[in-house]
Design an enzyme around this catalytic site. Structure first.
Site, PDB file in Angstrom:
ATOM      1  CD  GLU A  62      40.988  44.722  31.550  1.00 24.51           C
ATOM      2  OE1 GLU A  62      42.821  44.484  30.692  1.00 24.51           O
ATOM      3  OE2 GLU A  62      41.273  45.585  32.235  1.00 24.51           O
ATOM      4  CD  GLU A 118      42.319  48.741  32.917  1.00 29.20           C
ATOM      5  OE1 GLU A 118      41.521  48.450  34.104  1.00 29.20           O
ATOM      6  OE2 GLU A 118      41.563  49.734  32.328  1.00 29.20           O
ATOM      7  CB  ALA A 156      38.266  43.881  38.101  1.00 30.57           C
ATOM      8  N   GLY A 163      43.054  45.876  35.530  1.00 33.88           N
ATOM      9  CA  GLY A 163      43.358  47.239  36.521  1.00 33.88           C
ATOM     10  C   GLY A 163      43.940  47.401  37.445  1.00 33.88           C
TER      11      GLY A 163
HETATM   12  N1  COA Z   1      39.882  38.433  41.667  1.00 35.86           N
HETATM   13  C1  COA Z   1      39.336  37.864  42.839  1.00 35.86           C
HETATM   14  N2  COA Z   1      40.227  36.586  42.922  1.00 35.86           N
HETATM   15  C2  COA Z   1      41.105  36.625  42.461  1.00 35.86           C
HETATM   16  C3  COA Z   1      41.321  37.262  41.248  1.00 35.86           C
HETATM   17  C4  COA Z   1      40.790  38.686  40.633  1.00 35.86           C
HETATM   18  N3  COA Z   1      41.246  38.801  39.975  1.00 35.86           N
HETATM   19  N4  COA Z   1      43.108  36.495  41.135  1.00 35.86           N
HETATM   20  C5  COA Z   1      42.976  35.676  41.568  1.00 35.86           C
HETATM   21  N5  COA Z   1      42.047  36.128  42.571  1.00 35.86           N
HETATM   22  C6  COA Z   1      42.722  34.347  43.623  1.00 35.86           C
HETATM   23  C7  COA Z   1      42.091  33.208  43.758  1.00 35.86           C
HETATM   24  O1  COA Z   1      40.860  32.978  42.789  1.00 35.86           O
HETATM   25  C8  COA Z   1      42.680  32.651  44.225  1.00 35.86           C
HETATM   26  O2  COA Z   1      41.479  32.304  45.201  1.00 35.86           O
HETATM   27  P1  COA Z   1      40.792  31.120  46.100  1.00 35.86           P
HETATM   28  O3  COA Z   1      42.340  30.653  46.492  1.00 35.86           O
HETATM   29  O4  COA Z   1      39.751  31.261  46.829  1.00 35.86           O
HETATM   30  O5  COA Z   1      41.068  29.742  45.014  1.00 35.86           O
HETATM   31  C9  COA Z   1      43.535  33.158  45.236  1.00 35.86           C
HETATM   32  O6  COA Z   1      43.116  34.166  44.121  1.00 35.86           O
HETATM   33  C10 COA Z   1      44.895  32.897  44.411  1.00 35.86           C
HETATM   34  O7  COA Z   1      44.852  33.211  43.078  1.00 35.86           O
HETATM   35  P2  COA Z   1      45.951  31.710  42.071  1.00 35.86           P
HETATM   36  O8  COA Z   1      45.169  32.165  40.924  1.00 35.86           O
HETATM   37  O9  COA Z   1      45.774  30.533  42.731  1.00 35.86           O
HETATM   38  O10 COA Z   1      47.235  32.185  42.358  1.00 35.86           O
HETATM   39  P3  COA Z   1      48.375  32.077  42.053  1.00 35.86           P
HETATM   40  O11 COA Z   1      49.100  32.903  42.170  1.00 35.86           O
HETATM   41  O12 COA Z   1      48.756  31.289  41.235  1.00 35.86           O
HETATM   42  O13 COA Z   1      47.561  33.087  40.142  1.00 35.86           O
HETATM   43  C11 COA Z   1      47.083  35.109  39.171  1.00 35.86           C
HETATM   44  C12 COA Z   1      47.586  34.399  40.673  1.00 35.86           C
HETATM   45  C13 COA Z   1      46.867  36.493  39.658  1.00 35.86           C
HETATM   46  C14 COA Z   1      48.120  34.966  38.467  1.00 35.86           C
HETATM   47  C15 COA Z   1      45.843  34.662  38.649  1.00 35.86           C
HETATM   48  O14 COA Z   1      45.133  34.239  39.982  1.00 35.86           O
HETATM   49  C16 COA Z   1      45.206  35.022  37.595  1.00 35.86           C
HETATM   50  O15 COA Z   1      45.152  34.549  36.690  1.00 35.86           O
HETATM   51  N6  COA Z   1      44.236  36.047  38.377  1.00 35.86           N
HETATM   52  C17 COA Z   1      43.695  36.637  37.303  1.00 35.86           C
HETATM   53  C18 COA Z   1      43.910  38.084  37.155  1.00 35.86           C
HETATM   54  C19 COA Z   1      43.252  38.956  35.800  1.00 35.86           C
HETATM   55  O16 COA Z   1      42.773  38.616  34.598  1.00 35.86           O
HETATM   56  N7  COA Z   1      42.673  40.210  35.866  1.00 35.86           N
HETATM   57  C20 COA Z   1      42.353  40.971  35.135  1.00 35.86           C
HETATM   58  C21 COA Z   1      40.948  41.564  35.699  1.00 35.86           C
HETATM   59  S1  COA Z   1      39.533  42.099  34.340  1.00 35.86           S
END
Ligand code: COA
Length: 258
Positions: A132, A112, A64, A109
């Site tokens: 989540e 999912e 999400a 998601g």
């Molecule tokens: N929603 C919105 N933005 C997201 C996102 C999400 N789910 N996941 C990552 N981003 C954004 C970050 O905020 C960042 O934005 P910025 O450049 O404006 O700061 C950009 O994507 C890059 O993310 P970053 O964490 O710097 O990159 P990374 O490659 O080191 O790590 C992830 C990527 C996906 C591992 C990490 O961002 C993460 O753990 N995200 C959350 C994933 C999650 O738990 N999702 C479940 C949602 S219910």
């Protein structure tokens, strides 16, 4: 550039989530488009299958869109969450075979969505998780239902209730994905799978998929009756005659999907 890119190649529709700057997170707009695309695919008998992938090499999909969600009012939260679930269900409900080409990690998601596909090919070095519970919510787009079906209840509880992220090798070991391949072999892996699917009779593949999907969790009698009903769809097809003729003549079949 659109946040979803569509491309049709040799009877397969490629859907690319195209927001690499936010790790292909599922925004409201993306969810609506995915559901609309699925509705269009449903009308297409000429499509042999669907490939879903993500742009960039950092993530297949980070789930999400947490930034967008932060701005969603309390009243809009339920419809917002329901839209993700609806988008993912519309992909799960496709009659055609679906392949998730996981070009990077998948969380929430994103995983999912991958689990709603029939086949998952994951790039080496990626990780996956239903994270989540670490975010004060729980999986709400089929995660708690599909994951136990795929990997068993004990392992699903471990992943979901602890919000664990696991590496690709572990995802393969527990059967969460079908293949893990190095990045430079991803394309060959999906092409191989597409070629295998293309060699099978289309009505047979969609009927078999329907039987598996519809009978899952039902009693034996009902399941067998569903299988019988699905089998009947293959009985009077030209492809059935072609399959038998090709076998008798010792040549590869040429299936038409009718
Ligand atoms: N929603 C919105 N933005 C997201 C996102 C999400 N789910 N996941 C990552 N981003 C954004 C970050 O905020 C960042 O934005 P910025 O450049 O404006 O700061 C950009 O994507 C890059 O993310 P970053 O964490 O710097 O990159 P990374 O490659 O080191 O790590 C992830 C990527 C996906 C591992 C990490 O961002 C993460 O753990 N995200 C959350 C994933 C999650 O738990 N999702 C479940 C949602 S219910």
């Amino acid at each position: 550039m659109s946040d979803i890119v569509l491309e049709e190649k040799a009877g397969f529709l490629w859907i690319t989530l195209n927001r690499p700057e936010v790790r292909n997170a599922l925004s409201r707009d993306v969810n609506t488009k995915l559901a609309d695309i699925a509705a269009d695919i449903d009308q297409r008998d000429d499509l042999r299958g669907v490939v879903i992938t993500g742009a960039g090499d950092k993530a297949f999909c980070a789930g999400a869109d947490l930034k967008e969600r932060k701005g969603v009012s309390a009243a809009e939260t339920a419809p917002y969450v329901n839209a993700i679930a609806a988008a993912i269900e519309s992909i799960a409900a496709l009659k055609q075979p679906t392949i998730c080409l996981m070009n990077g990690s998948a969380y929430g998601g994103g995983l999912e969505l991958a689990m709603a596909c029939d086949f998952r090919i994951l790039v080496e070095g990626a990780e996956v998780g239903l994270t989540e519970v670490k975010l004060g919510i729980m999986p709400g787009a089929g995660g708690t239902v599909r994951m136990p079906r795929l990997i068993g209840e004990a392992r699903a509880k471990e992943l979901i209730m602890l919000g664990r992220r696991i590496p690709a090798a572990r995802a393969l070991e527990i059967g969460l994905v079908h293949q893990v391949v190095p990045r430079d072999k991803l394309r060959a892996a999906v092409d191989g799978l597409i070629a295998e699917l293309a060699a099978c009779a289309p009505v047979s593949v969609t009927s078999a998929k329907a039987s598996i999907e519809r009978s899952y969790g039902k009693g034996l009698e009902e399941s067998l009756s569903i299988e019988h009903e699905c089998y009947e769809r293959t009985l009077f097809t030209e492809d059935r005659d072609e399959g038998l003729a090709a076998f008798a003549e010792g040549r590869p079949p040429r299936y038409q999907g009718r």
